[in-house]
Enzyme design. Structure first.
Site, PDB file in Angstrom:
ATOM      1  N   LYS A 139       0.853  -1.202   0.000  1.00  0.00           N
ATOM      2  CA  LYS A 139       0.000   0.000   0.000  1.00  0.00           C
ATOM      3  C   LYS A 139       0.885   1.246   0.000  1.00  0.00           C
ATOM      4  CE  LYS A 139      -3.968   1.981   2.503  1.00  0.00           C
ATOM      5  NZ  LYS A 139      -4.889   1.785   3.643  1.00  0.00           N
ATOM      6  N   SER A 142      -9.722   1.761   2.716  1.00  0.00           N
ATOM      7  CA  SER A 142      -8.832   2.485   1.841  1.00  0.00           C
ATOM      8  C   SER A 142      -7.772   1.604   1.168  1.00  0.00           C
ATOM      9  CB  SER A 142      -8.108   3.587   2.630  1.00  0.00           C
ATOM     10  OG  SER A 142      -7.322   3.035   3.658  1.00  0.00           O
ATOM     11  N   SER A 180      -9.893  -0.605   6.948  1.00  0.00           N
ATOM     12  CA  SER A 180      -9.361  -0.498   5.586  1.00  0.00           C
ATOM     13  C   SER A 180      -8.658  -1.719   5.042  1.00  0.00           C
ATOM     14  CB  SER A 180      -8.418   0.695   5.480  1.00  0.00           C
ATOM     15  OG  SER A 180      -9.171   1.856   5.321  1.00  0.00           O
TER      16      SER A 180
END
Ligand code: GLN
Length: 571
Positions: A156, A231, A255
């Site tokens: 990420k 996210s 997330s």
């Protein structure tokens, strides 16, 4: 083959697979799809792409618990080996594949699928191939290798990496290449993992749909008109699209778990402090945790045991030994385990019937495995979302104050506003230009709630409620070893659906934020499909530091179900 060669070409199957390097661009091509990766590693996406990729419902319905046939649509081995960490490790150990082959497959899959789903923000082709070659060389020389040697992993884009940008999908950090590696990155490198690239996300991890990214939204590989969740939507979609077998995400309020649920994969948020946050760009420091994502609990366990552990540079990291999580999953006998279910949570408005059904069916699977289902209460659960949406923005407003164009981040070259003077004007313009609207909304909420007149009414009050929420969990874990419930109230919704309605977006976190507020570990596992063939996840939560228990139960569930083996249909 030398990774620096001008033209790379590999043939497999129909022989049409090629990697060309020309004019500073690397182009992968195979069949009709093609993707272009620019010299800075970014993928150039197709614009305005939209088509349904939902799996064939007839096939999906034929796969029910314990009775899956071996229908080719889903049960056949993947075109590449990219859907299992353990399969890759076995193939590499037995000599059936080389790390270079696996890495090339991953790069090729990214080039083919990413122009459509936009899951990856940066591809580190050169360094990934160099790492793979190094692994192959050392294996051939009989040298010892790390636990994830040769396994491609995507990261990420808010975890610091010295050899790739770390942008948080924000204009504010667009050109930021960190001078140090996050602890989890160092551990992955020590384990000889192949870091393939960085994944798309909501800007600064604020969101539940991956639509607030400066790179544009990520699309759900199961249906390109749907969001992948957020996210860590890029980290979930990169797996679901078959680009990599595993990734790292971060979870502040859900997330990791919510995108895992929407993309049909497994995602674990560890206990607060179990995995070091050193090198994780802070959103809300008392809630943030890095965690692993993969198809199966088995693979998630392998990653967790690599990235977990004490880091002296992170004062919140826990100095307790890391269990061998992959050993915890070797039995599927759940006799003696009590699984608590929050009945009120299943009656909640907004909970989709298909999700309720998946939770109910999961209860039956766990019962069949020998577990006992008990009712539990978490009396303050109605305050989870409001408490989270005071504490998280407060911490965010403080953490993000450093991005002012001078200390960190984008610096505006707009004209000086005479009323503000040069310094204030530069701060104001830099923040105005650097942050997107959701980030600004959170900064404003947090600044307001922390201001002298409102601190007691909002922030302090939220901290007190957080204490009550933790107490609820302590009491519930007196009655049950694990808690079971939904991960998200619905399956993946349509792109754009909630973008103009922040409250609706925040309500996506209804079932996930409790674990962050209490600091406990939680996992989302695939447990069903809705009527349109979109994946549904269910969530297990455990007391602090009981990740082994979570993984054990998740793996037992996956030994009896095939949902984690379903794959998006072909376009
Ligand atoms: N959806 C939540 C939010 O927007 C959670 C985000 C996260 O876990 N990073 O804050």
């Amino acid at each position: 083959m030398n990774h620096g060669a001008k033209t790379l070409e590999r043939c497999e199957g129909d022989g049409s697979s090629k990697i060309h390097r020309s004019g500073g661009h690397v182009r992968w091509s195979k069949g009709v799809d093609s993707g272009q990766i620019s010299p800075d590693g970014r993928i150039e996406s197709d614009v305005g792409y939209s088509d349904g990729l939902s799996a064939d419902l007839a096939d999906i319905r034929s796969i029910s618990r314990g009775t899956a046939d071996t229908d080719d649509t889903f049960a056949s081995p993947p075109l590449s080996m990219l859907d299992s960490v353990s399969a890759i490790l076995n193939a590499l150990a037995s000599g059936d594949a080389s790390a270079r082959q696996i890495t090339e497959q991953s790069l090729e899959a990214i080039a083919q699928t990413d122009p459509k789903i936009n899951a990856v923000t940066h591809v580190a082709a050169e360094t990934a191939l160099a790492t793979a070659d190094d692994v192959d060389r050392r294996r051939a020389a009989g040298q010892s290798l790390g636990a994830l040697a040769g396994v491609p992993i995507a990261i990420k884009d808010l975890i610091c990496t010295t050899d790739m940008p770390t942008t948080c999908a924000s204009r504010m950090l667009r050109d930021f290449v960190p001078p140090y590696d996050a602890t989890v990155i160092r551990k992955l490198r020590d384990a000889d993992a192949v870091l393939i690239g960085k994944t798309n996300m909501d800007e600064f991890a604020m969101g539940a749909s991956n639509e607030t990214s400066v790179y544009g939204p990520t699309r759900n590989p199961w249906n390109h008109d749907r969001i992948p969740g957020g996210s860590s939507g890029g980290s979930a979609a990169t797996i679901a699209a078959g680009q990599v077998p595993a990734s790292l995400g971060s979870d502040t309020g859900g997330s990791i778990r919510q995108p895992a649920s929407h993309c049909g994969i497994t995602g674990l948020k560890p206990t607060y402090g179990r995995v070091s946050r050193y090198g994780l760009v802070a959103f809300a420091s008392s809630l943030d945790q890095i965690g692993p994502m993969a198809w199966s609990a088995e693979d998630v366990a392998l990653l967790l045991e690599t990235i977990a552990g004490y880091e002296p540079r992170d004062s919140t990291s826990l100095d307790t030994p890391v269990p061998e999580y992959s050993k915890a999953i070797q039995s599927s006998d759940l006799r003696g385990i009590k699984i608590g279910v929050l009945r009120d949570g299943l009656e909640q408005d907004g909970l989709d019937e298909s999700v309720r059904k998946s939770v109910t069916e999961a209860m039956q699977v766990f019962t069949d495995l020998g577990a006992e289902i008990v009712d539990v209460q978490l009396p303050h659960s109605q305050y989870w979302v409001p408490t989270y949406y005071v504490i998280a923005p407060c911490e965010a407003s403080s953490n993000l104050s450093r991005y002012d164009g001078a200390h960190y981040g984008h610096r505006s070259d707009a004209d000086i506003d005479p009323a503000d003077g040069p310094l204030l004007s530069m701060y104001r313009h830099s923040r105005q230009e650097g942050f997107g609207s959701e980030v600004k909304r959170r900064i404003m909420i947090g600044t307001y709630a922390l201001s002298t007149g409102y601190y007691d009414a909002y922030y302090n009050k939220a901290l007190k409620v957080r204490r009550l929420i933790r107490g609820d969990y302590d009491a519930a874990f007196q009655q049950a070893d694990l808690l079971l419930g939904p991960t998200a109230p619905t399956s993946a919704f349509a792109l754009g659906d909630k973008l103009d309605d922040p409250i609706q977006m925040y309500l996506c976190d209804l079932y996930t934020v409790g674990a962050n507020l209490a600091g406990i570990p939680a996992i989302s596992i695939p447990a069903g499909l809705d009527d349109s063939g979109l994946p549904i996840g269910v969530q297990l939560q455990a007391p602090a530091l009981e990740e082994s228990r979570l993984l054990f139960a998740a793996a037992a569930f996956q030994s009896q179900t095939q949902f984690h083996q379903l794959r998006p249909g072909k376009p």
